[in-house]
Design a protein around this motif. Structure first.
Motif, PDB file in Angstrom:
ATOM      1  N   TYR A 204       9.221   5.214  -3.879  1.00  0.00           N
ATOM      2  CA  TYR A 204       8.427   5.893  -4.857  1.00  0.00           C
ATOM      3  C   TYR A 204       7.303   6.334  -4.700  1.00  0.00           C
ATOM      4  CZ  TYR A 204      12.380   5.859  -8.282  1.00  0.00           C
ATOM      5  OH  TYR A 204      13.446   5.657  -8.196  1.00  0.00           O
TER       6      TYR A 204
ATOM      7  N   ASP B 112      -2.876   7.667 -12.903  1.00  0.00           N
ATOM      8  CA  ASP B 112      -1.245   7.669 -12.238  1.00  0.00           C
ATOM      9  C   ASP B 112      -0.698   8.972 -11.942  1.00  0.00           C
ATOM     10  OD1 ASP B 112      -1.435   4.079 -11.988  1.00  0.00           O
ATOM     11  OD2 ASP B 112      -2.443   5.272 -10.681  1.00  0.00           O
TER      12      ASP B 112
ATOM     13  N   LYS C 298       3.395   6.657  -5.282  1.00  0.00           N
ATOM     14  CA  LYS C 298       2.218   7.018  -6.061  1.00  0.00           C
ATOM     15  C   LYS C 298       0.794   7.621  -5.571  1.00  0.00           C
ATOM     16  CE  LYS C 298       0.320   2.769  -8.266  1.00  0.00           C
ATOM     17  NZ  LYS C 298      -0.200   2.438  -8.960  1.00  0.00           N
TER      18      LYS C 298
ATOM     19  N   ARG D  35      11.182  -1.817  -9.622  1.00  0.00           N
ATOM     20  CA  ARG D  35       9.781  -1.489  -9.360  1.00  0.00           C
ATOM     21  C   ARG D  35       8.897  -2.607  -7.977  1.00  0.00           C
ATOM     22  NH1 ARG D  35       8.215   4.715 -10.695  1.00  0.00           N
ATOM     23  NH2 ARG D  35      10.922   4.461 -10.285  1.00  0.00           N
TER      24      ARG D  35
ATOM     25  N   TRP E 205       3.427   9.871 -10.049  1.00  0.00           N
ATOM     26  CA  TRP E 205       4.666   9.139  -9.493  1.00  0.00           C
ATOM     27  C   TRP E 205       5.076  10.527  -9.327  1.00  0.00           C
ATOM     28  CZ3 TRP E 205       5.801   4.288  -8.581  1.00  0.00           C
ATOM     29  CH2 TRP E 205       4.398   3.921  -9.425  1.00  0.00           C
TER      30      TRP E 205
END
Length: 123
Positions: free
Chosen positions: A94, A111, A96, A45, A113
């Motif tokens: 994705y 964080d 974040k 990622r 997600w």
């Protein structure tokens, strides 16, 4: 505690455009930064673009000049406008969120997600 939901992924032909959206909700006190990452099958990622609450942006070299990230502070949302899409942009994208939140222990900054949205670029 904090929910992050992406939308906007789809199939598109090379050269086309898509706009991804991400909205965060929950016990959010302050959003410090929001960003988009992507992960292609069999790969790690990687960061696509990020934006701080100050407005400072960072882009991966591979998307500079084609993608634009923008933030909507009032709605805890971030968007990714993707133009001139290429097959190599195909990936799960994705969102974040780096935010300060309130919980039973007080305040923490960490964080969060989303679960991702799929972008497929092919003819």
């Amino acid at each position: 505690q904090v929910q992050v939901v992406e939308s906007g992924g789809n199939w598109v032909q090379p050269g086309g455009s898509l706009k991804l959206s991400c909205a965060a909700s929950g016990n959010i006190l302050t959003i410090k930064a929001m960003g988009w990452y992507r992960q292609a099958p069999g790969k790690e990622r990687d960061l696509v673009a990020s934006v701080r609450s100050s407005g400072e942006t960072v882009y991966a070299d591979s998307v500079k000049g084609r993608f634009t990230i923008s933030i909507d502070d009032a709605h805890n949302a971030v968007y990714l406008q993707m133009n001139s899409l290429k097959p190599e942009d195909t990936a799960a994208y994705y969102c974040k969120v780096f935010a300060e939140v309130a919980n039973d222990l007080g305040r923490i900054t960490t964080d969060y997600w989303g679960k991702g949205t799929l972008v497929t670029v092919s003819s």
